[in-house]
Design a protein around this motif. Structure first.
Motif, PDB file in Angstrom:
ATOM      1  N   PRO A  20     -12.128 -32.713  39.389  1.00 43.57           N
ATOM      2  CA  PRO A  20     -10.893 -33.439  39.046  1.00 43.57           C
ATOM      3  C   PRO A  20      -9.977 -34.106  40.319  1.00 43.57           C
ATOM      4  CG  PRO A  20     -10.550 -30.840  39.158  1.00 43.57           C
ATOM      5  CD  PRO A  20     -11.942 -31.270  39.558  1.00 43.57           C
ATOM      6  N   ILE A  56      -6.484 -40.502  42.284  1.00 46.65           N
ATOM      7  CA  ILE A  56      -6.156 -39.489  43.134  1.00 46.65           C
ATOM      8  C   ILE A  56      -7.134 -39.706  44.410  1.00 46.65           C
ATOM      9  CG2 ILE A  56      -7.600 -37.746  42.114  1.00 46.65           C
ATOM     10  CD1 ILE A  56      -5.951 -35.783  43.547  1.00 46.65           C
ATOM     11  N   ALA A  61     -10.927 -30.976  51.579  1.00 42.52           N
ATOM     12  CA  ALA A  61     -12.240 -30.235  51.579  1.00 42.52           C
ATOM     13  C   ALA A  61     -12.390 -29.427  50.378  1.00 42.52           C
ATOM     14  CB  ALA A  61     -12.322 -29.038  52.934  1.00 42.52           C
ATOM     15  N   ASP A  62     -13.515 -29.101  49.931  1.00 41.18           N
ATOM     16  CA  ASP A  62     -13.818 -28.281  48.733  1.00 41.18           C
ATOM     17  C   ASP A  62     -13.347 -26.814  49.058  1.00 41.18           C
ATOM     18  OD1 ASP A  62     -14.506 -27.104  46.450  1.00 41.18           O
ATOM     19  OD2 ASP A  62     -16.514 -28.435  46.274  1.00 41.18           O
ATOM     20  N   ILE A  63     -12.521 -26.579  48.422  1.00 51.82           N
ATOM     21  CA  ILE A  63     -12.189 -24.974  48.724  1.00 51.82           C
ATOM     22  C   ILE A  63     -13.198 -24.157  48.117  1.00 51.82           C
ATOM     23  CG2 ILE A  63     -10.193 -23.297  48.854  1.00 51.82           C
ATOM     24  CD1 ILE A  63      -8.496 -25.630  48.129  1.00 51.82           C
ATOM     25  N   LYS A  64     -13.878 -24.385  47.124  1.00 44.75           N
ATOM     26  CA  LYS A  64     -14.863 -23.432  46.327  1.00 44.75           C
ATOM     27  C   LYS A  64     -16.056 -23.252  47.498  1.00 44.75           C
ATOM     28  CE  LYS A  64     -13.488 -24.208  41.780  1.00 44.75           C
ATOM     29  NZ  LYS A  64     -13.095 -25.325  41.165  1.00 44.75           N
ATOM     30  N   PHE A  66     -15.718 -22.818  50.803  1.00 48.62           N
ATOM     31  CA  PHE A  66     -15.497 -21.991  51.704  1.00 48.62           C
ATOM     32  C   PHE A  66     -15.924 -20.483  51.288  1.00 48.62           C
ATOM     33  CE2 PHE A  66     -11.242 -24.315  52.791  1.00 48.62           C
ATOM     34  CZ  PHE A  66     -12.134 -25.407  53.338  1.00 48.62           C
ATOM     35  N   LEU A  75     -17.559 -32.554  58.107  1.00 44.33           N
ATOM     36  CA  LEU A  75     -16.449 -33.617  58.221  1.00 44.33           C
ATOM     37  C   LEU A  75     -15.998 -34.479  59.529  1.00 44.33           C
ATOM     38  CD1 LEU A  75     -13.578 -32.249  56.093  1.00 44.33           C
ATOM     39  CD2 LEU A  75     -14.825 -34.186  55.424  1.00 44.33           C
ATOM     40  N   GLY A 100      -8.008 -32.039  54.263  1.00 37.59           N
ATOM     41  CA  GLY A 100      -9.202 -33.099  54.661  1.00 37.59           C
ATOM     42  C   GLY A 100      -9.008 -34.597  53.983  1.00 37.59           C
ATOM     43  N   THR A 122      -2.227 -29.618  54.284  1.00 35.63           N
ATOM     44  CA  THR A 122      -1.646 -28.591  53.617  1.00 35.63           C
ATOM     45  C   THR A 122      -2.703 -27.285  54.073  1.00 35.63           C
ATOM     46  OG1 THR A 122      -3.248 -29.196  51.989  1.00 35.63           O
ATOM     47  CG2 THR A 122      -1.037 -29.758  51.657  1.00 35.63           C
ATOM     48  N   GLU A 123      -3.547 -27.184  55.060  1.00 32.73           N
ATOM     49  CA  GLU A 123      -4.518 -26.270  55.361  1.00 32.73           C
ATOM     50  C   GLU A 123      -3.793 -24.963  55.444  1.00 32.73           C
ATOM     51  OE1 GLU A 123      -4.862 -29.372  56.370  1.00 32.73           O
ATOM     52  OE2 GLU A 123      -6.826 -30.044  56.474  1.00 32.73           O
ATOM     53  N   LEU A 129      -6.391 -24.337  59.296  1.00 32.11           N
ATOM     54  CA  LEU A 129      -5.738 -25.638  60.250  1.00 32.11           C
ATOM     55  C   LEU A 129      -6.327 -26.923  59.848  1.00 32.11           C
ATOM     56  CD1 LEU A 129      -7.441 -26.162  62.882  1.00 32.11           C
ATOM     57  CD2 LEU A 129      -6.042 -24.321  64.031  1.00 32.11           C
ATOM     58  N   ARG A 275      -3.819 -20.865  39.597  1.00 38.87           N
ATOM     59  CA  ARG A 275      -4.273 -21.628  38.590  1.00 38.87           C
ATOM     60  C   ARG A 275      -4.717 -20.879  37.342  1.00 38.87           C
ATOM     61  NH1 ARG A 275      -3.407 -23.575  42.934  1.00 38.87           N
ATOM     62  NH2 ARG A 275      -2.682 -26.134  43.005  1.00 38.87           N
ATOM     63  N   ARG A 279      -4.520 -19.662  32.335  1.00 36.33           N
ATOM     64  CA  ARG A 279      -5.646 -19.749  31.396  1.00 36.33           C
ATOM     65  C   ARG A 279      -5.465 -18.235  30.952  1.00 36.33           C
ATOM     66  NH1 ARG A 279      -8.369 -22.807  35.517  1.00 36.33           N
ATOM     67  NH2 ARG A 279      -9.078 -21.102  36.623  1.00 36.33           N
TER      68      ARG A 279
HETATM   69  C1  LIG Z   1     -16.912 -26.292  56.349  1.00 37.94           C
HETATM   70  C2  LIG Z   1     -15.567 -26.392  57.125  1.00 37.94           C
HETATM   71  C3  LIG Z   1     -14.449 -27.303  56.456  1.00 37.94           C
HETATM   72  C4  LIG Z   1     -13.740 -27.665  57.594  1.00 37.94           C
HETATM   73  C5  LIG Z   1     -12.412 -28.184  56.774  1.00 37.94           C
HETATM   74  C6  LIG Z   1     -11.560 -29.106  57.654  1.00 37.94           C
HETATM   75  C7  LIG Z   1     -10.077 -28.970  57.435  1.00 37.94           C
HETATM   76  C8  LIG Z   1     -10.032 -29.457  55.957  1.00 37.94           C
HETATM   77  C9  LIG Z   1      -9.380 -28.322  55.255  1.00 37.94           C
HETATM   78  C10 LIG Z   1      -9.166 -28.755  53.761  1.00 37.94           C
HETATM   79  O1  LIG Z   1      -9.014 -29.618  53.363  1.00 37.94           O
HETATM   80  S1  LIG Z   1      -8.484 -27.430  52.824  1.00 37.94           S
HETATM   81  C11 LIG Z   1      -8.042 -28.186  51.351  1.00 37.94           C
HETATM   82  C12 LIG Z   1      -6.652 -28.785  51.291  1.00 37.94           C
HETATM   83  N1  LIG Z   1      -6.320 -29.415  50.245  1.00 37.94           N
HETATM   84  C13 LIG Z   1      -5.179 -28.829  49.478  1.00 37.94           C
HETATM   85  O2  LIG Z   1      -4.591 -27.920  49.877  1.00 37.94           O
HETATM   86  C14 LIG Z   1      -5.046 -29.456  48.189  1.00 37.94           C
HETATM   87  C15 LIG Z   1      -5.286 -28.359  47.150  1.00 37.94           C
HETATM   88  N2  LIG Z   1      -5.164 -29.081  45.769  1.00 37.94           N
HETATM   89  C16 LIG Z   1      -3.829 -29.212  45.297  1.00 37.94           C
HETATM   90  O3  LIG Z   1      -2.748 -29.105  45.909  1.00 37.94           O
HETATM   91  C17 LIG Z   1      -3.811 -29.512  43.817  1.00 37.94           C
HETATM   92  O4  LIG Z   1      -4.746 -29.095  43.162  1.00 37.94           O
HETATM   93  C18 LIG Z   1      -3.686 -31.309  43.639  1.00 37.94           C
HETATM   94  C19 LIG Z   1      -4.834 -31.903  44.579  1.00 37.94           C
HETATM   95  C20 LIG Z   1      -2.240 -31.613  44.093  1.00 37.94           C
HETATM   96  C21 LIG Z   1      -4.016 -31.592  42.129  1.00 37.94           C
HETATM   97  O5  LIG Z   1      -2.925 -30.891  41.456  1.00 37.94           O
HETATM   98  P1  LIG Z   1      -3.069 -30.659  40.045  1.00 37.94           P
HETATM   99  O6  LIG Z   1      -1.717 -30.089  39.371  1.00 37.94           O
HETATM  100  O7  LIG Z   1      -3.101 -32.070  39.310  1.00 37.94           O
HETATM  101  O8  LIG Z   1      -4.448 -30.074  39.541  1.00 37.94           O
HETATM  102  P2  LIG Z   1      -4.842 -28.583  39.781  1.00 37.94           P
HETATM  103  O9  LIG Z   1      -4.706 -27.407  38.536  1.00 37.94           O
HETATM  104  O10 LIG Z   1      -3.910 -27.982  41.059  1.00 37.94           O
HETATM  105  O11 LIG Z   1      -6.395 -28.543  40.368  1.00 37.94           O
HETATM  106  C22 LIG Z   1      -7.314 -29.039  39.214  1.00 37.94           C
HETATM  107  C23 LIG Z   1      -8.451 -28.301  39.530  1.00 37.94           C
HETATM  108  O12 LIG Z   1      -8.941 -28.850  41.007  1.00 37.94           O
HETATM  109  C24 LIG Z   1      -9.307 -27.610  41.745  1.00 37.94           C
HETATM  110  N3  LIG Z   1      -9.119 -27.965  42.920  1.00 37.94           N
HETATM  111  C25 LIG Z   1      -7.962 -28.576  43.757  1.00 37.94           C
HETATM  112  N4  LIG Z   1      -7.940 -28.783  45.014  1.00 37.94           N
HETATM  113  C26 LIG Z   1      -9.315 -28.218  45.159  1.00 37.94           C
HETATM  114  C27 LIG Z   1      -9.927 -28.486  46.481  1.00 37.94           C
HETATM  115  N5  LIG Z   1      -9.407 -28.742  47.397  1.00 37.94           N
HETATM  116  N6  LIG Z   1     -11.347 -27.825  46.431  1.00 37.94           N
HETATM  117  C28 LIG Z   1     -11.707 -27.219  45.228  1.00 37.94           C
HETATM  118  N7  LIG Z   1     -10.986 -27.379  44.043  1.00 37.94           N
HETATM  119  C29 LIG Z   1      -9.819 -27.896  44.160  1.00 37.94           C
HETATM  120  C30 LIG Z   1      -8.257 -26.574  41.264  1.00 37.94           C
HETATM  121  O13 LIG Z   1      -8.546 -25.282  41.623  1.00 37.94           O
HETATM  122  C31 LIG Z   1      -8.313 -26.538  39.687  1.00 37.94           C
HETATM  123  O14 LIG Z   1      -9.494 -25.825  39.148  1.00 37.94           O
HETATM  124  P3  LIG Z   1      -9.334 -24.757  38.434  1.00 37.94           P
HETATM  125  O15 LIG Z   1      -8.966 -23.851  39.557  1.00 37.94           O
HETATM  126  O16 LIG Z   1      -8.168 -24.769  37.585  1.00 37.94           O
HETATM  127  O17 LIG Z   1     -10.710 -24.258  38.120  1.00 37.94           O
END
Ligand SMILES: CCCCCCC/C=C/C(=O)SCCNC(=O)CCNC(=O)[C@H](O)C(C)(C)COP(=O)(O)OP(=O)(O)OC[C@H]1O[C@@H](n2cnc3c(N)ncnc32)[C@H](O)[C@@H]1OP(=O)(O)O
Length: 719
Positions: A20, A56, A61-64, A66, A75, A100, A122-123, A129, A275, A279
């Motif tokens: 999503p 959007i 990055a896909d937190i799942k 990690f 990346l 990311g 937001t990391e 980080l 989140r 549910r």
């Molecule tokens: C292997 C090494 C990796 C190196 C990484 C390098 C550095 C980078 C790190 C990162 O990027 S860490 C991730 C940073 N991102 C965030 O902090 C954003 C997190 N998400 C949000 O703030 C919000 O979800 C949103 C994007 C603003 C959307 O908000 P909305 O209210 O519309 O929906 P949600 O209910 O929050 O989310 C929907 C659904 O999506 C899942 N989800 C959201 N973001 C991620 C993500 N980054 N990875 C995986 N899944 C994500 C969220 O969990 C929801 O699912 P369910 O939990 O309800 O199943």
């Protein structure tokens, strides 16, 4: 996962497609790598736009991924390849560009954002980080102080602020992708020498060392033991003091430590738990996805004390029409002024107009006749609440939901005062109600799924994190607080001081230790409850029975303070001394220390040395044990519900994931062993007796926290 198309003849459009939130999963990264290669090798493509599908840009990055075996292209080289491209690449930012996602945009040569977009590194909120070059590129782009602020807090900025800071090049109210395509056409063929952020010098103030020392001190103070904000400062320092490539090495080094840390696991657990609580399910089988909420257009608040005022403001801020009722003249006049002031201050902070016209005030409860939902917030007294619910049941139109803001009383008993008990639920707000994010939605055995769904939806509209819980004394949060407070008092009896206990808890990460928190809330609140429970027996000064009530160990210390008129901050004296009534800075109070010594002498207690570990084990494990009982009783559906309540309502340090997650990190066998140890030492303290569920989880091999729900279900079916 990333679609490539050619638009406007010469623009390569790369669209991330990972619903999503278009997270950068392995497949999405591979998709981008392939699409970029294709764009760069296609001679017809002169410039490139990267966007995300469904409005959007990218949730990072896909937190799942990690904590799993991560595959696919990394990346950092992917973003480097984009930056190194000899064709201009423009990021079209709609919705969110977080973590990311923003780092990907910083690798592009230009950024065009929609005016409603939000951006942020937001990391840190996930215990990490910005390790895809974010800590090195952002300070080079916007300067060290602004980058430090964004990276160490993870705060979101609006497109307007991003433009002002220099993060984006253009903001548009129109379709951001179309605008980015126009932009890409306009920059095709232009030199990119000045557009690769990694080649910029890092603009630094002259005294970099002093700046970093000051920031580090501030960050340490506010981090409450969290390590990620500190690593963020160290990484930005590398940007300010080292060439880009060495800075990147430092960024990766620091990330490696954070990535596998318990704190990162805890914070990522909290992200998903927050989140998951949406549910909700009830023991009856009713669930969030099968229960339809009713729309609420007009609501009422009964009782305009501290809680009622905050609730009225929170409701008005969502745009609802609110009827605010207070029958006492003095309180009525005072409340009107206070509520307006609260709304004006809130509006000023958000740069909006205060929703003053949303509230109508009345001294007559009849004014609620036509509302869709009422929240009762009168004084915490069952007889008074019973009367209010009887009145509401006859005054309100058919189908009005009747909610109570009680923090501990029996919601089902209140429901029994009404004609339609299925319309009654608890909506337990936390003070100040217009600020605190937590809402406990309490269902009784007769509450309808629609009433619960409606309260949950209203909570969400108010910007609250709402958790549905069952009905019992104190619900989840306050029920677990009782053994915690009790242990703190026992520790004082045995030789600890408020400073020692609070110090240990604050070092653990609580914003306030238990005694400072009690002084802030008011010691008279618990005193009234204990009186109501028949626990307070003035005059029972010494002798063994003085510390036994209702067959169990009891500490009258809190009652003795209240008898002296020491109610905490509001009276200027409690467990600490304050400069004057209402002051907030707790100071050491020699009186209190002599009082404790006299108390111990009077009761024949020899003070012993108590260390921080004992404080933590006794206070926290007693609380956790009650958490297991709550799970056993089915009052909370899972550990996530309890953890979110504690993180959002009781200042449990988020980087420790909440009490139940913490127990799983400590190890359930260890928690059980320590509880057994303390229960043996204090057999007259039932809260220390390990709960059956904890024993059974340990016996079944201590499953990880995300498997508890399943394990509890299985254990129940075996009974
Ligand atoms: C292997 C090494 C990796 C190196 C990484 C390098 C550095 C980078 C790190 C990162 O990027 S860490 C991730 C940073 N991102 C965030 O902090 C954003 C997190 N998400 C949000 O703030 C919000 O979800 C949103 C994007 C603003 C959307 O908000 P909305 O209210 O519309 O929906 P949600 O209910 O929050 O989310 C929907 C659904 O999506 C899942 N989800 C959201 N973001 C991620 C993500 N980054 N990875 C995986 N899944 C994500 C969220 O969990 C929801 O699912 P369910 O939990 O309800 O199943």
């Amino acid at each position: 996962m990333a679609q490539f198309t050619r638009v406007s003849r010469s623009v390569g459009l790369i669209t991330l497609q990972n619903p999503p939130v278009n997270a950068l999963s392995a497949v999405a990264r591979q998709g981008i790598v392939d699409a970029v290669k294709r764009a760069l090798s296609d001679p017809k493509v002169k410039s490139v736009v990267i966007c995300g599908q469904n409005g959007i840009f990218c949730g990072g990055a896909d937190i799942k991924e990690f904590g799993t075996n991560i595959t696919g292209p990394p990346l950092v080289p992917m973003i480097h390849a984009i930056e190194a491209s000899n064709k201009p690449v423009v990021a079209a930012i709609e919705g969110s560009a977080f973590g990311g996602g923003l780092e990907l945009a910083l690798g592009c040569h230009y950024r065009v954002a929609h005016s409603k977009a939000k951006l942020g590194l937001t990391e840190v909120t996930l215990g990490l980080l910005p390790a895809a070059g974010g800590t090195q590129r952002l300070p080079r782009l916007i300067g060290v102080p602004a980058a430090l602020n964004l990276i160490t807090t993870g705060r979101h900025v609006t497109a307007a602020e991003a433009l002002q800071l220099g993060i984006v090049d253009q903001v548009t109210d129109h379709n951001a992708v179309d605008e980015a395509v126009k932009f890409a056409l306009s920059v095709a063929g232009k030199s990119l020498d000045a557009r690769r952020i990694s080649t910029y010098p890092c603009p630094c103030p002259s005294d970099v060392d002093a700046l970093f020392e000051e920031v580090m001190q501030k960050v340490r103070q506010s981090a409450r033991g969290a390590i990620a904000p500190i690593a963020c400062v160290q990484a930005v320092r590398a940007a300010a003091t080292l060439p880009y490539s060495q800075g990147m090495e430092r960024e990766q080094e620091l990330m490696a430590t954070l990535f596998t840390s318990g704190q990162a696991r805890a914070l990522q657990y909290c992200f998903f738990a927050q989140r998951a609580v949406g549910r909700w399910s009830m023991p009856s089988g009713a669930r969030w996805d099968t229960s339809k909420p009713r729309s609420i257009h007009k609501a009422a608040v009964i009782g305009l004390g501290t809680m009622g005022r905050g609730i009225a403001v929170a409701l008005a801020q969502t745009g609802l029409s609110v009827v605010a009722v207070e029958t006492q003249e003095k309180q009525f006049m005072e409340a009107k002024k206070m509520v307006s002031g609260m709304m004006e201050r809130g509006a000023k902070r958000h740069g909006t107009a205060p929703p003053l016209d949303k509230i109508t005030y009345s001294q007559n409860i009849q004014a609620v006749a036509d509302v869709d939902l009422v929240i009762e917030a009168v004084f915490e007294d069952m007889a008074l609440k019973e009367k209010v619910f009887q009145q509401l049941s006859t005054i309100c139109k058919q189908g009005t939901f009747l909610c109570t803001n009680t923090s501990a009383l029996d919601v089902d008993h209140l429901a029994s005062q009404t004609r339609n008990p299925e319309l009654v639920v608890g909506m337990h707000f936390f003070a100040p109600a217009h600020v605190m994010k937590l809402l406990e939605v309490v269902y009784g055995p007769r509450s309808s799924p629609q009433a619960v769904a409606t309260a949950m939806q209203l909570g969400k509209k108010m910007g609250k994190v709402s958790v549905a819980v069952g009905n019992c004394r104190g619900f989840v949060g306050n029920r677990m607080l009782k053994p915690y407070l009790e242990q703190a008092l026992f520790l004082l009896e045995e030789g600890a001081t408020p400073e020692l206990v609070d110090g240990a808890l604050e070092e653990f990460g609580f914003a306030l230790g238990v005694f400072k928190m009690s002084d802030l809330s008011g010691l008279d609140v618990g005193w009234k409850v204990r009186k109501g429970d028949g626990l307070v027996e003035p005059g029972l000064a010494s002798g063994p029975s003085a510390r036994i009530r209702q067959g169990r160990r009891y500490s009258p210390l809190g009652d003795l303070l209240c008898e002296q008129g020491r109610f905490g901050q509001k009276t200027g004296q409690g467990w600490y001394r304050y400069d004057k009534p209402g002051s907030r800075v707790p100071r050491y109070d020699p009186w209190l220390h002599s009082f404790l010594e006299e108390y111990r002498t009077q009761h024949g207690i020899v003070a012993r040395r108590i260390d921080q570990q004992e404080v933590l084990e006794r206070c926290l494990y007693a609380l956790i044990n009650e958490g297991f009982r709550i799970l056993e009783d089915g009052i909370a559906a899972g550990p996530e519900d309890i953890d979110i309540i504690y993180v959002f309502g009781y200042s449990w340090p988020r980087h420790r994931g909440g009490p139940m997650f913490y127990a799983s990190m400590v190890g359930l066998a260890k928690v059980l062993e320590r509880l057994e140890h303390y229960h043996q030492a204090h057999p007259d303290v039932p809260y220390m007796q390990p709960c059956n569920l904890l024993r059974r989880l340990v016996a079944s091999g201590s499953p990880p926290v995300h498997k508890w729900k399943e394990a509890i279900k299985k254990l129940r079916s075996q009974l």
